[in-house]
Design an enzyme around this catalytic site. Structure first.
Site, PDB file in Angstrom:
ATOM      1  N   SER A 220       1.142  -1.263   0.082  1.00  0.00           N
ATOM      2  CA  SER A 220      -0.387   0.203  -0.158  1.00  0.00           C
ATOM      3  C   SER A 220       0.940   1.093  -0.239  1.00  0.00           C
ATOM      4  O   SER A 220       2.144   1.516   0.173  1.00  0.00           O
ATOM      5  CB  SER A 220      -1.077  -0.078   1.631  1.00  0.00           C
ATOM      6  N   SER A 258      -3.646  -3.590  -2.297  1.00  0.00           N
ATOM      7  CA  SER A 258      -3.361  -2.232  -2.103  1.00  0.00           C
ATOM      8  C   SER A 258      -4.234  -1.314  -1.468  1.00  0.00           C
ATOM      9  O   SER A 258      -5.547  -0.548  -1.949  1.00  0.00           O
ATOM     10  CB  SER A 258      -2.471  -1.535  -3.385  1.00  0.00           C
ATOM     11  N   ASP A 260      -3.800   2.492  -1.148  1.00  0.00           N
ATOM     12  CA  ASP A 260      -3.572   3.252  -1.063  1.00  0.00           C
ATOM     13  C   ASP A 260      -4.535   4.695  -0.981  1.00  0.00           C
ATOM     14  O   ASP A 260      -5.657   5.426  -1.710  1.00  0.00           O
ATOM     15  CB  ASP A 260      -3.790   3.727  -3.244  1.00  0.00           C
TER      16      ASP A 260
END
Length: 344
Positions: A220, A258, A260
């Protein structure tokens, strides 16, 4: 070492004095880094948005998720009131709770309702993440150490055990000066595939050899965007969204696994009312606002600073061996520069 030390210049806007998020007046950063034995590679970073009491004096803020497989606590408050009313903590996924509680306990007003913003990225490849090694005392140390000026990068604080584009990643920062205003970005970079790593528009990753890092691309990135431009909450959210474009410029795609997330705050208006728990706030108050039509240069500044912050995190990340004997190599800045057709 940083990208510019190797002649790698990203974008067109000039950086601030330290090329760091701390170039925004009042912003301070502090770290506690934990490296112990063969398996502890973690830590915590605290970002203070201004030089006053960050619990009692909020600033306008907004956020954006590129991909939501991650955590930023306290966002309901940011969304509802458009304000950040706490320090920002950055740490390992397994330590979000203790960092959140420790920051809340630091509220000098003792009001018991503090909702700190704490972001995480997963350091479970290099770090024994289930050990939850970050303690409240470590958070207090990072908070107390927060300072302006140059900011340590790479394997420090919350970025200690992070991996980025198949190389050792971690903490990175950069800034841009846009007219009378400054934009700063701080990232905890733990994302991306090596073969997609791109710098200044050049896909360098395919020339850097195959990565043997497990779970590559499943990490991430958390980014903090700060500015002294006078922005309202919706404008802060618009700047936060552009940080995702900086991630894209380096080859990130907000992959399925991920997390983000990007938080942006503006210190362009100070002395805003707290607006909670019956505080004696004025019925009205005045703020200064930049017109939306003048935001484009700030957007470009966020994109440039985000890209450079990620590259700085990579260049600063020395080779590390950690949990279960995993070794993750650092990215040599000179080698990276040699792959770029034009450096300045």
């Amino acid at each position: 070492m940083r990208a510019r030390d190797f002649g790698i210049v990203i974008g067109t806007f000039p950086p601030g004095a330290h090329n760091a998020v701390t170039d925004v007046p009042g912003v301070r950063v502090g770290h506690t880094t934990l490296v112990s034995g063969a398996s502890v590679r973690t830590g915590v970073t605290v970002v203070l948005p201004h030089d006053g009491d960050t619990f009692a004096e909020p600033v306008f803020a907004g956020y954006h998720w590129l991909n939501g497989n991650g955590e930023l606590t306290g966002l309901a408050y940011v969304r509802e009131l458009g304000m950040l009313a706490s320090p920002i903590g950055l740490t390992s996924t397994g330590s979000v709770g203790v960092v959140r509680d420790a920051l809340s306990a630091l509220d000098p007003g003792g009001q018991g309702w503090s909702l700190p913003v704490v972001g995480e990225t997963w350091d479970g490849s290099l770090n024994d993440i289930t050990g939850r090694h970050v303690t409240a005392e470590h958070v207090v140390t990072a908070f107390s150490a927060a300072s302006s000026g140059p900011v340590a990068e790479g394997a420090v604080g919350g970025g200690t055990g992070m991996i980025c584009h198949g190389f050792k990643g971690g903490a990175g920062t950069a800034s841009r000066v846009v007219g009378r205003h400054t934009v700063g970005v701080y990232v905890q970079a733990n994302h991306g595939h090596r073969e997609r790593l791109t710098v200044n528009g050049v896909n360098v990753g395919r020339h850097l050899g195959a990565s043997e890092v497990p779970h590559e691309g499943a990490g991430s990135i958390i980014g903090v965007v700060a500015t002294d431009a006078p922005l309202l909450p919706h404008q802060c959210a618009r700047l936060a969204r552009r940080a995702g474009l900086g991630v894209g410029r380096t080859g990130g795609a907000g992959e399925n696994s991920s997390g983000d997330g990007f938080l942006c705050f503006s210190v362009g208006n100070r002395n805003l009312p707290v607006n909670v728990l019956g505080a004696q706030s004025p019925a009205t108050y005045q703020v200064t606002v930049m017109a939306d039509d003048h935001l484009d240069p700030l957007y470009h500044a966020v994109i440039e600073a985000t890209e450079e912050a990620i590259v700085n995190a990579l260049v600063a990340g020395d080779t590390m061996t950690g949990f279960n004997g995993l070794t993750v190599e650092g990215l040599d800045g000179a080698r990276l520069a040699s792959l770029l057709p034009t450096t300045r």
